[in-house]
Write a protein that holds these residues in place. Structure first.
Motif, PDB file in Angstrom:
ATOM      1  N   LEU A 105       0.853  -1.422  -0.208  1.00 47.24           N
ATOM      2  CA  LEU A 105      -0.029   0.070  -0.093  1.00 47.24           C
ATOM      3  C   LEU A 105       0.934   1.264  -0.260  1.00 47.24           C
ATOM      4  O   LEU A 105       2.112   1.359   0.594  1.00 47.24           O
ATOM      5  CB  LEU A 105      -1.106  -0.038   1.310  1.00 47.24           C
ATOM      6  N   TRP A 106       0.225   2.218  -0.709  1.00 45.42           N
ATOM      7  CA  TRP A 106       1.259   3.458  -0.756  1.00 45.42           C
ATOM      8  C   TRP A 106       0.384   4.769  -0.920  1.00 45.42           C
ATOM      9  O   TRP A 106      -0.736   4.630  -1.290  1.00 45.42           O
ATOM     10  CB  TRP A 106       2.193   3.242  -1.877  1.00 45.42           C
ATOM     11  N   GLY A 162       7.587 -12.932  -9.465  1.00 44.96           N
ATOM     12  CA  GLY A 162       6.072 -12.768  -9.635  1.00 44.96           C
ATOM     13  C   GLY A 162       5.687 -11.442  -9.198  1.00 44.96           C
ATOM     14  O   GLY A 162       5.032 -10.685  -9.751  1.00 44.96           O
ATOM     15  N   ILE A 163       5.956 -11.414  -7.883  1.00 44.33           N
ATOM     16  CA  ILE A 163       5.654  -9.983  -7.239  1.00 44.33           C
ATOM     17  C   ILE A 163       6.171  -8.677  -8.095  1.00 44.33           C
ATOM     18  O   ILE A 163       5.389  -7.711  -8.030  1.00 44.33           O
ATOM     19  CB  ILE A 163       5.900 -10.139  -5.605  1.00 44.33           C
ATOM     20  N   LEU A 164       7.458  -8.866  -8.286  1.00 48.21           N
ATOM     21  CA  LEU A 164       7.923  -7.777  -9.104  1.00 48.21           C
ATOM     22  C   LEU A 164       7.299  -7.387 -10.387  1.00 48.21           C
ATOM     23  O   LEU A 164       7.160  -6.206 -10.629  1.00 48.21           O
ATOM     24  CB  LEU A 164       9.386  -7.962  -9.241  1.00 48.21           C
ATOM     25  N   LYS A 165       6.823  -8.294 -10.814  1.00 48.07           N
ATOM     26  CA  LYS A 165       6.123  -8.027 -12.226  1.00 48.07           C
ATOM     27  C   LYS A 165       4.681  -7.335 -11.775  1.00 48.07           C
ATOM     28  O   LYS A 165       3.994  -6.830 -12.386  1.00 48.07           O
ATOM     29  CB  LYS A 165       5.891  -9.580 -13.062  1.00 48.07           C
ATOM     30  N   ALA A 166       3.981  -7.993 -10.740  1.00 43.72           N
ATOM     31  CA  ALA A 166       2.763  -7.482 -10.113  1.00 43.72           C
ATOM     32  C   ALA A 166       2.930  -6.073  -9.865  1.00 43.72           C
ATOM     33  O   ALA A 166       2.323  -4.996 -10.273  1.00 43.72           O
ATOM     34  CB  ALA A 166       2.129  -8.010  -9.070  1.00 43.72           C
ATOM     35  N   PHE A 167       4.225  -5.595  -9.297  1.00 43.05           N
ATOM     36  CA  PHE A 167       4.359  -4.466  -8.913  1.00 43.05           C
ATOM     37  C   PHE A 167       4.448  -3.346 -10.246  1.00 43.05           C
ATOM     38  O   PHE A 167       3.927  -2.305 -10.387  1.00 43.05           O
ATOM     39  CB  PHE A 167       5.868  -4.144  -8.168  1.00 43.05           C
ATOM     40  N   GLY A 171       2.503   0.072 -11.510  1.00 46.46           N
ATOM     41  CA  GLY A 171       3.026   1.446 -11.630  1.00 46.46           C
ATOM     42  C   GLY A 171       4.292   1.572 -10.470  1.00 46.46           C
ATOM     43  O   GLY A 171       4.591   2.525 -10.519  1.00 46.46           O
ATOM     44  N   LEU A 172       4.657   0.380  -9.957  1.00 46.55           N
ATOM     45  CA  LEU A 172       5.626   0.584  -8.746  1.00 46.55           C
ATOM     46  C   LEU A 172       6.920   0.001  -9.544  1.00 46.55           C
ATOM     47  O   LEU A 172       6.971  -1.114  -9.944  1.00 46.55           O
ATOM     48  CB  LEU A 172       5.257  -0.311  -7.497  1.00 46.55           C
ATOM     49  N   ILE A 173       7.853   0.576  -8.823  1.00 50.42           N
ATOM     50  CA  ILE A 173       9.487  -0.064  -9.371  1.00 50.42           C
ATOM     51  C   ILE A 173      10.167  -0.316  -8.154  1.00 50.42           C
ATOM     52  O   ILE A 173      10.196   0.595  -7.137  1.00 50.42           O
ATOM     53  CB  ILE A 173      10.014   0.973 -10.077  1.00 50.42           C
ATOM     54  N   TRP A 174      10.453  -1.465  -7.880  1.00 50.07           N
ATOM     55  CA  TRP A 174      11.333  -1.946  -6.739  1.00 50.07           C
ATOM     56  C   TRP A 174      12.747  -1.511  -6.709  1.00 50.07           C
ATOM     57  O   TRP A 174      13.471  -1.896  -8.065  1.00 50.07           O
ATOM     58  CB  TRP A 174      11.276  -3.462  -6.621  1.00 50.07           C
ATOM     59  N   ARG A 182       7.639   5.194  -4.511  1.00 49.18           N
ATOM     60  CA  ARG A 182       6.761   5.901  -3.701  1.00 49.18           C
ATOM     61  C   ARG A 182       7.456   6.185  -2.281  1.00 49.18           C
ATOM     62  O   ARG A 182       7.666   5.063  -1.736  1.00 49.18           O
ATOM     63  CB  ARG A 182       5.299   5.479  -3.709  1.00 49.18           C
ATOM     64  N   GLN A 183       7.269   7.467  -2.046  1.00 40.91           N
ATOM     65  CA  GLN A 183       7.932   7.737  -0.633  1.00 40.91           C
ATOM     66  C   GLN A 183       7.324   7.024   0.526  1.00 40.91           C
ATOM     67  O   GLN A 183       7.974   6.763   1.616  1.00 40.91           O
ATOM     68  CB  GLN A 183       7.967   9.162  -0.472  1.00 40.91           C
TER      69      GLN A 183
END
Ligand code: SF4
Length: 211
Positions: A105-106, A162-167, A171-174, A182-183
């Motif tokens: 969450l963010w 798989g979670i990285l792909k879901a990110f 629109g999230l980048i790990w 996101r801060q």
């Protein structure tokens, strides 16, 4: 009278059964262990309800009291951010340990920009709103994973491929430091499991425990 003893007739020795020719045992061929079928990753939007708690906010900010004027600004801002900019998802990856459930969450970018703007005018106020954003994402995470309230911290697991792909789809980048782009964000397991032992921050964390 003598009788001539019939010479004992020797039973012919039973023919030794010729050993049956058995086919040479073939070395057992080990079948590779069947892989457990792994289902698809599931991403579900969650309704997280953060609550503004003055005591927790003061503790987080290192303050013992909050000016009334500031409080009057914090509370409405909290409600607006929660309604417009808070995003929460459950990501379930069957290939991940345990039940494979996680939450991410963010707060969206406009919140970061708003805080930056406040900071330009007054660093003190900027810090107050920065802490408000942290309080919001933690409160939202505790709302969906209640054990986090006792812990006071959210263990950060290493995301699977798989979670990285879901990110990415969200629109999230790990980043390798263990953050997303996101801060104000929380990523942890759902349901809660294993505490600090699964947290990638553990090697450098002064508050790590052996739970
Ligand atoms: S290792 Fe530190 S950051 Fe990670 S869950 Fe434990 S206390 Fe929190």
């Amino acid at each position: 009278m003598t009788t001539t003893k019939k010479p004992a007739t020797k039973k012919p020795a039973a023919a030794k059964a010729a050993p049956k020719k058995t086919a040479a045992a073939k070395p057992a061929i080990k079948k590779p262990a069947a892989k457990k079928p792994v289902g698809p990753i599931q991403v579900d939007a969650l309704d997280a309800h953060p609550e503004f708690d003055l005591f927790t906010y003061c503790e987080l900010s290192g303050e013992t009291r909050i000016e009334h004027d500031l409080l009057e600004e914090l509370e409405p801002r909290f409600d607006t951010w929660a309604e417009k900019y808070l995003r929460a998802y459950k990501i379930t990856d069957p290939a991940a340990p345990g039940e494979g459930g996680h939450i991410i969450l963010w707060l969206e970018e406009p919140v970061e920009e708003e805080i930056e703007g406040i900071w330009q005018d007054s660093p003190g106020a900027g810090m107050a709103f920065h802490n408000l954003a942290i309080h919001m994402v933690m409160s939202a995470a505790q709302n969906v994973v209640p054990e986090l309230a006792d812990k006071g911290c959210a263990p950060l697991p290493k995301p699977t491929a798989g979670i990285l792909k879901a990110f990415e789809k969200l629109g999230l980048i790990w980043n390798k430091e263990g953050t997303v782009n996101r801060q104000f964000a929380v990523f942890t397991r759902m349901p809660y499991s294993e505490g600090c032992s699964i947290c990638i921050l553990r090697p450098k964390c002064p508050n790590a425990s052996d739970d």
